[in-house]
Design a protein around this motif. Structure first.
Motif, PDB file in Angstrom:
ATOM      1  N   MET A  39       0.832  -1.212   0.000  1.00  0.00           N
ATOM      2  CA  MET A  39       0.000   0.000   0.000  1.00  0.00           C
ATOM      3  C   MET A  39       0.860   1.252   0.000  1.00  0.00           C
ATOM      4  O   MET A  39       0.540   2.227  -0.682  1.00  0.00           O
ATOM      5  CB  MET A  39      -0.943  -0.012   1.200  1.00  0.00           C
ATOM      6  CG  MET A  39      -2.067  -1.000   1.062  1.00  0.00           C
ATOM      7  SD  MET A  39      -3.309  -0.878   2.339  1.00  0.00           S
ATOM      8  CE  MET A  39      -2.437  -1.532   3.737  1.00  0.00           C
ATOM      9  N   ALA A  42       2.090   1.808  -3.435  1.00  0.00           N
ATOM     10  CA  ALA A  42       1.001   2.298  -4.293  1.00  0.00           C
ATOM     11  C   ALA A  42       0.717   3.766  -4.016  1.00  0.00           C
ATOM     12  O   ALA A  42       0.510   4.558  -4.931  1.00  0.00           O
ATOM     13  CB  ALA A  42      -0.253   1.458  -4.085  1.00  0.00           C
ATOM     14  N   LEU A  43       0.710   4.145  -2.739  1.00  0.00           N
ATOM     15  CA  LEU A  43       0.471   5.542  -2.387  1.00  0.00           C
ATOM     16  C   LEU A  43       1.610   6.432  -2.858  1.00  0.00           C
ATOM     17  O   LEU A  43       1.373   7.543  -3.332  1.00  0.00           O
ATOM     18  CB  LEU A  43       0.271   5.692  -0.879  1.00  0.00           C
ATOM     19  CG  LEU A  43      -1.042   5.149  -0.331  1.00  0.00           C
ATOM     20  CD1 LEU A  43      -1.041   5.190   1.187  1.00  0.00           C
ATOM     21  CD2 LEU A  43      -2.209   5.935  -0.880  1.00  0.00           C
ATOM     22  N   ALA A  46       1.161   6.927  -6.469  1.00  0.00           N
ATOM     23  CA  ALA A  46       0.020   7.825  -6.711  1.00  0.00           C
ATOM     24  C   ALA A  46       0.415   9.267  -6.440  1.00  0.00           C
ATOM     25  O   ALA A  46       0.026  10.174  -7.176  1.00  0.00           O
ATOM     26  CB  ALA A  46      -1.169   7.424  -5.842  1.00  0.00           C
ATOM     27  N   THR A 152      -7.031  -1.616  -7.603  1.00  0.00           N
ATOM     28  CA  THR A 152      -5.812  -1.077  -6.999  1.00  0.00           C
ATOM     29  C   THR A 152      -5.947   0.412  -6.718  1.00  0.00           C
ATOM     30  O   THR A 152      -5.489   0.906  -5.687  1.00  0.00           O
ATOM     31  CB  THR A 152      -4.605  -1.315  -7.922  1.00  0.00           C
ATOM     32  OG1 THR A 152      -4.899  -0.795  -9.221  1.00  0.00           O
ATOM     33  CG2 THR A 152      -4.267  -2.789  -8.020  1.00  0.00           C
ATOM     34  N   SER A 156      -6.003   2.112  -2.997  1.00  0.00           N
ATOM     35  CA  SER A 156      -5.101   3.227  -2.670  1.00  0.00           C
ATOM     36  C   SER A 156      -5.885   4.437  -2.196  1.00  0.00           C
ATOM     37  O   SER A 156      -5.496   5.113  -1.241  1.00  0.00           O
ATOM     38  CB  SER A 156      -4.262   3.613  -3.892  1.00  0.00           C
ATOM     39  OG  SER A 156      -3.426   2.560  -4.272  1.00  0.00           O
ATOM     40  N   GLU A 159      -7.131   3.783   1.360  1.00  0.00           N
ATOM     41  CA  GLU A 159      -6.057   3.896   2.356  1.00  0.00           C
ATOM     42  C   GLU A 159      -5.656   5.358   2.567  1.00  0.00           C
ATOM     43  O   GLU A 159      -5.364   5.768   3.687  1.00  0.00           O
ATOM     44  CB  GLU A 159      -4.845   3.054   1.948  1.00  0.00           C
ATOM     45  CG  GLU A 159      -5.071   1.571   2.122  1.00  0.00           C
ATOM     46  CD  GLU A 159      -5.415   1.174   3.549  1.00  0.00           C
ATOM     47  OE1 GLU A 159      -4.855   1.741   4.514  1.00  0.00           O
ATOM     48  OE2 GLU A 159      -6.270   0.287   3.708  1.00  0.00           O
TER      49      GLU A 159
END
Length: 192
Positions: A39, A42-43, A46, A152, A156, A159
């Motif tokens: 995570m 992924a963050l 992003a 996904t 993200s 979260e």
């Protein structure tokens, strides 16, 4: 002597069950760690995508997942040597092409449609009970098939909203569920 043997056997049994419980807890913590690392990556990716303001000399913007933040001017990239410029130009071209052909999870710029965050919070508020990221993705994909929403991206987004206190995360066994924070409740920091 018989009492000592009985106590010894009982103690071994008790310690064996404690060891088994600790091993199970350790395995759960390892699983949680792997999930958190995924995570976080992924963050981070992003956030890097959000930091990209414009692409190429025409200034075409990449589609973004989050609510746009007004900027006070154009960002200028750091100076690069010839190889880095050529590599970046190739990446930019391929990103622009894939962005043009792939459906966006966010409404087009001229459209005043809701952001993915708005859709997620709206769905969680309507449901009233905790939902998994897969449930949220399925519901939003069914309601907005033109947006091409991916699990996904939803995970993200969820979260990120947990980190900001807009959504609450709960865990049932190995499954993670999300629920909207009510308007009257104080946002709580996320716990894992």
């Amino acid at each position: 002597m018989a009492e000592d043997l009985t106590r010894n056997a009982e103690e071994q049994e008790r310690l064996s069950s404690e060891v088994a419980a600790l091993q199970e807890k350790l395995e759960t913590l390892r699983h949680d760690q792997a999930l958190l690392i995924t995570m976080q990556q992924a963050l981070d990716s992003a956030e890097k995508a959000d930091d990209t303001v414009s692409v190429g000399s025409a200034g075409a913007s990449l589609p973004r997942q989050t609510t746009p933040v007004p900027r006070s001017g154009k960002e200028t990239p750091a100076p690069q040597d010839g190889k880095e410029k050529a590599s970046r130009a190739r990446k930019t071209t391929s990103k622009t092409k894939s962005a043009a052909t792939a459906p966006s999870s966010r409404a087009p710029k001229g459209d005043t449609g809701p952001t993915l965050r708005d859709l997620v919070v709206g769905h969680l508020s309507q449901e009233g009970e905790p939902r998994s990221a897969l449930d949220v993705t399925d519901a939003l994909t069914g309601a907005h098939p033109d947006r091409g929403i991916k699990i996904t991206v939803v995970r993200s987004t969820l979260e990120a909203m947990v980190a900001k206190g807009h959504v609450r995360r709960s865990k049932q066994g190995k499954s993670v569920f999300y629920s909207a924070v009510s308007a009257t409740a104080e946002p709580q920091p996320a716990t894992v």
